[in-house]
Design a protein around this motif. Structure first.
Motif, PDB file in Angstrom:
ATOM      1  N   THR A   1     -14.032  13.432  -8.569  1.00 52.06           N
ATOM      2  CA  THR A   1     -13.168  13.839 -10.138  1.00 52.06           C
ATOM      3  C   THR A   1     -12.513  15.420  -9.851  1.00 52.06           C
ATOM      4  N   GLN A   2     -13.710  15.840 -10.250  1.00 54.95           N
ATOM      5  CA  GLN A   2     -14.013  17.425 -10.273  1.00 54.95           C
ATOM      6  C   GLN A   2     -12.825  17.974  -9.028  1.00 54.95           C
TER       7      GLN A   2
ATOM      8  N   THR B   1      -5.620  10.747  -3.321  1.00 56.78           N
ATOM      9  CA  THR B   1      -7.081  10.252  -3.416  1.00 56.78           C
ATOM     10  C   THR B   1      -7.715   9.028  -2.770  1.00 56.78           C
TER      11      THR B   1
ATOM     12  N   ASP C   1      -9.190  16.990 -10.158  1.00 58.37           N
ATOM     13  CA  ASP C   1      -8.901  17.981 -11.167  1.00 58.37           C
ATOM     14  C   ASP C   1      -8.104  19.223 -10.951  1.00 58.37           C
TER      15      ASP C   1
ATOM     16  N   THR D   1     -18.517  16.861  -7.601  1.00 56.65           N
ATOM     17  CA  THR D   1     -18.001  15.141  -8.279  1.00 56.65           C
ATOM     18  C   THR D   1     -16.238  15.197  -7.191  1.00 56.65           C
TER      19      THR D   1
END
Length: 215
Positions: A54-55, A74, A58, A52
């Protein structure tokens, strides 16, 4: 002299690996630039990522911790639809102003395919384009790309600091034969991609979970 360039290196980063980081670092040093690693939301020319947004952010943030010259950007993940580079550069230009030198970093193969990109000629008006080359590898250019790029060729990175956009430069980078697909295949087979990805990604087993075989 306009000042230190801001360079962008786009990709899916699914996952980020040491090849990405080495190229970004060498570009930062050669160009005396801040390099923004920019994960794509919906890449126009590649399959959708397994991890994803978000992953992937991270993973990038962990990989870049403590390296102020390399940062995560981002903006493409916050924008709906396909991640077209011309839209990204327009956003950067609006944010940083008309005088700020901007640099688009692309591999030699991607540079050769520029005429297939959306509004590709506008890319030269919005930023400098730096082609990351590897020893012994050349990519053919179409006639229209030759006509656009050759008159813009710069002789040194210093020229990219003097004007905000419009130059084309080639810089050699260290070829690390690592691919995200290779890393994903190792993880799916239950193996560890040590020395291929940053140690920060291996420190927490959950980080690379999207690529491990379930069950």
């Amino acid at each position: 002299m306009n000042g230190r360039p801001i360079a962008i290196l786009g990709g899916t980063f699914d996952p980020v690996h040491n090849g990405h980081l080495r190229v970004a670092w060498e570009a930062a040093e050669t160009l005396d630039a801040q390099v923004r690693l920019m994960p794509a939301h919906v890449p126009p020319h590649k399959p959708a990522p397994l991890a994803t947004a978000t992953q992937r952010v991270d993973m990038l943030e962990r990989a870049l911790a403590g390296q102020p010259r390399l940062v995560v950007d981002t903006r493409e993940l916050r924008r709906e639809g396909a991640s077209y580079t011309v839209d990204t550069l327009r956003g950067l230009r609006a944010e940083f102003g008309e005088a700020q030198p901007l640099v688009l970093l692309v591999g030699a193969d991607a540079f050769g395919s520029l005429p297939t990109w959306r509004e590709w000629r506008q890319l030269f008006r919005l930023a400098h384009i730096v082609m990351l080359t590897r020893p012994g590898r050349t990519e053919p250019w179409s006639g229209e790309l030759i006509g656009e790029a050759v008159p813009r060729r710069a002789r040194s990175p210093r020229e990219l600091q003097a004007v905000p956009a419009g130059k084309v430069l080639s810089i050699p980078v260290t070829p690390l034969d690592i691919s995200a697909s290779q890393v994903r295949a190792l993880l799916a087979a239950g193996r560890e991609p040590r020395w291929l990805v940053p140690e920060a990604l291996l420190a927490d087993p959950a980080i690379l979970a999207p690529y491990r075989r379930k069950g």
